[in-house]
Structure formats: C-alpha cells, structure tokens
Write an enzyme that holds these catalytic residues in place. Structure first.
Site, PDB file in Angstrom:
ATOM      1  CG  ASP A  23     -13.665  -0.158   4.131  1.00 22.32           C
ATOM      2  OD1 ASP A  23     -13.694  -0.272   5.376  1.00 22.32           O
ATOM      3  OD2 ASP A  23     -14.683  -0.084   3.425  1.00 22.32           O
ATOM      4  CG  HIS A  78     -16.735   1.677   5.943  1.00 22.98           C
ATOM      5  ND1 HIS A  78     -16.765   0.632   5.042  1.00 22.98           N
ATOM      6  CD2 HIS A  78     -17.957   1.673   6.549  1.00 22.98           C
ATOM      7  CE1 HIS A  78     -17.943   0.024   5.107  1.00 22.98           C
ATOM      8  NE2 HIS A  78     -18.684   0.639   6.007  1.00 22.98           N
ATOM      9  CB  SER A 107     -21.550  -0.480   4.901  1.00 21.84           C
ATOM     10  OG  SER A 107     -21.008  -0.950   6.092  1.00 21.84           O
TER      11      SER A 107
END
Length: 419
Positions: A320, A387, A263
């Site tokens: 995602d 995610h 991320s």
C-alpha cells in the site's frame, strides 16, 4: 496524495474518480478476471470456521498495548486478531454511513441517526451506543472563481466519524473494562484531498502541549484537526469535549479509549490520541488501532507520543503506497560511510535538503506488517485494492506469522462475518 477513495452505490465525491472493489474467493483461482462489481466474501465465509468472541478479562491491557503487544504480533494472537477486526468493523460502519452523493442535499453528512447508525450499517449487537457525531473542517480556502462552480462540491465541514461507548454489561465483562471508541473514516471530499497534498511539516500549536521541543506534524492533517467554521467547532474541540464528559461519567471504573481509523482517519486518530493524553491528566489508557495510515509527524513528535504512553498499533499492507507517504524517513545509519567519504557527504547533503524542505518524517508505534502479495485471493498490483479497508480486514483475518504469512483455510471471526 490521495487517500481512501471509497466505492458507494450512489456516487463518488468527484464523478471522474472511481475505485475497484477487492474480490476474495476461495473457489475462484487468482488468475480469473478481477470482479469490480461485487464482493465475494460470501464464499470466504462459507469456507470458514466460526469462532466465538474471546473473553479478555484481566488481560485486556495487554491487548490494548500496555506492553506494546510484545509476543502478540508474530505470530498474530487470535484474540488480538479478533479485536483488530472488530475495530475495523466500526471504521467500515463510518464509511457506510457517509453520504458520498455530491448531488444530494445531505452530501458529506451522516445518513443515519446516532441511535440507528450501527444497526443500519450491519452492526446489530455490538454493545456500544453512539454518543457523539464528529466533523472535520478543511482549512483550505478555494479561490472565489472555484467557489462559483456549482458542479464542483467543496463542502468545508464534513461528517468524519463518531464516538461510541460500550453500554452492554455482558460486553463490558467480556472486554474487562468499559471501552470508549472513536471511529474515523478516510478521505472522502475534494477539499480533504487538497489537505492531504499539504505534505510539509508544521509546528504543533502551543495549546497542544509541545512547547519548544520541535514537534512537527503534516500541515494538512493538523488543519483538518484544528480548523473550525462559523458555528461548527473543530474536530479537536469535539473530541476534547466528549472525552471530558466520558471521563466525568465513567472515570471511577476500568476504562479504555480506543481510537481507530483508516487512511486519513488513521492520521487523525494519532493526532487525537496525542491531544487527549497531553490534555487530560486523568485520561484512561489510550490506544490507536490504525489501518493503512500515512505518516503523521517527525521524530520529535514520535518521542512525545512515546513519552505520553499512547499505544499505537499500525496495520500496514507493505504493498500500500499510502503507508509510505508523505515525506521520507531518514535514519542515522543512512549516512554511514560505507562506500567512501563522497557517498557519505552526498547522503548528508540530501538529508539536509529534505530537512530544510520539512519532509523528514518518522514512523510511530508498533507495526503489524501484512502483504497483499501473500494472499492467493487478491489481484496483484492493484493500488486501490491494496489500500482498501476490506483488503486490510481480509489480510488480518488470514495472517499467521512472518514465516507463514497466510492461512490455507481461514477462520471467520465475528467482527468480519457481516462484510
């Protein structure tokens, strides 16, 4: 944009936000209720077949991307799969080490010492030794009235990961070189979330070697990389200092630098890799292995990355949403006159508009594209689960190829066994 909200046994950074944990189970039909309270990796492991860590030897440069992973991604090479999972484990270790409890006096710091971090987070025999802790500082300045709200955590600098150097002779032999690894977690504090929202592009500073070439990156990511506070140096300064030390210590032997993150950590990994390859003339081979990363910069930045020979492998879950932001990717053929001149003019106008808004981004590196929808063990349509880092490792573990996306019986790789 909200990135990498992580579940912990204590609390989340903001009490009002929570995230479910993915459940994977061979024995449980996908239609059963989603279990938010525990991970069912134990069943996955019991149904798995154990395999040994591959010996990479003289082929290590191929697995580090010297040929852009040509022929290794589709179908996914088992040795590469094992390496991806192994690096993902280091990122998960960074998450497990972070103090998420905003009421704790040690909030936003690392809960363990460098000597015990890997062991305390379940990684007992990695062959690596942590040599430096890393911190990121937010450049966002909150109004004074917000700073006076004691119940709102607003730590400016936070522990974000670590540098670890492979020291075990057997592991060095297996890898074919001494590997230096940088692991970076995703978004964890409120100020980091605010930085993520600063989605417009901004020019790279002159000291990052882009000159007048028009290289631009996301404002918030760059801020987290270069900002400093008081006695706390920037993440950039800490990375440069440690890389310089490592090159001086081990530069006369086969050496690799692998930067891995999830991320926000994936975005900072790309910025770090670019900075290293453009700063150090004698830099070792630099590879990024990223999980669920957002876009980072424009097409000029991508060109500079390619020129610097930085190798980037992006692990992307097509379900995602974080991998689809910020901004837009516009290709030249998007304005082709296929339905009439008026359509082409409209598309050209739209492109100029988003360019003026500094929102035209470019994807970088090589992509390993996975999909939560292809796994029979995941709840479909859950944004947070799509995610989650564990979801990514689960998908990598089961992926075969684009024509046969998921193994009917998965192999348990050592890097995943502890999850």
């Amino acid at each position: 944009m909200r990135l990498a909200i992580r579940p912990t046994p204590q609390s989340h950074t903001c009490p009002s936000i929570s995230k479910p944990t993915p459940t994977f189970s061979h024995a449980t039909p996908p239609t059963l209720p989603f279990n938010k309270s525990q991970l069912a990796w134990d069943r996955l492991k019991r149904d798995s077949v154990q395999c040994n860590s591959p010996k990479l030897g003289h082929k290590w440069t191929q697995y580090q991307g010297i040929n852009n992973w040509d022929g290794l991604l589709d179908p996914l090479d088992d040795n590469l799969r094992s390496e991806i999972l192994r690096y993902g484990q280091f990122v998960e270790s960074a998450y497990r080490s972070f103090d998420f409890d905003s009421s704790s006096p040690t909030y936003a710091t690392c809960r363990y010492s460098k000597s015990s971090l890997l062991t305390r987070t379940g990684m007992k025999k990695t062959g690596y030794r942590i040599t430096k802790n890393l911190r990121a500082t937010c450049g966002v300045k909150l109004p004074k009235w917000i700073n006076s709200m004691a119940q709102l955590p607003h730590t400016q600098s936070s522990w974000i990961g670590y540098v670890a150097v492979c020291q075990d002779k057997e592991e060095i032999t297996r890898l074919g070189r001494r590997d230096v690894m940088i692991a970076l977690r995703g978004t964890a504090t409120c100020l980091e979330w605010l930085e993520n929202l600063r989605a417009t592009l901004t020019k790279l500073p002159n000291h990052m070697g882009c000159g007048n070439e028009g290289c631009m990156v996301e404002n918030g990511f760059l801020s987290l990389y270069v900002s400093k506070q008081g006695t706390c140096p920037s993440l950039q300064d800490m990375v440069r200092e440690e890389v310089k030390r490592v090159i001086q210590s081990y530069g006369d032997e086969p050496l690799s630098l692998t930067i891995t993150g999830h991320s926000l950590g994936a975005a900072l990994a790309i910025l770090s890799a670019y900075d290293i390859t453009t700063t150090f003339e004698n830099a070792p081979m630099v590879t990024v292995v990223s999980f669920g990363g957002p876009r980072v910069g424009n097409d000029k930045f991508r060109a500079r990355l390619e020129k610097s020979r930085t190798r980037i492998l992006r692990i992307v879950n097509s379900d995602d949403v974080i991998t689809k932001v910020p901004g837009l990717v516009v290709h030249d053929d998007d304005v082709a006159c296929t339905d009439g001149a008026h359509v082409a003019r409209l598309q050209s106008w739209f492109r100029r508009l988003i360019e003026d808004m500094q929102l035209v981004y470019a994807d970088v590196g090589q992509e390993l594209r996975l999909s939560s929808k292809e796994s029979p063990y995941l709840k479909k349509g859950d944004v947070a689960t799509c995610h989650d880092l564990k979801t990514y490792l689960h998908l990598v573990n089961g992926f075969v190829s684009s024509s046969s996306p998921y193994m009917t019986k998965t192999t348990q790789y050592p890097a995943e066994a502890w999850l």
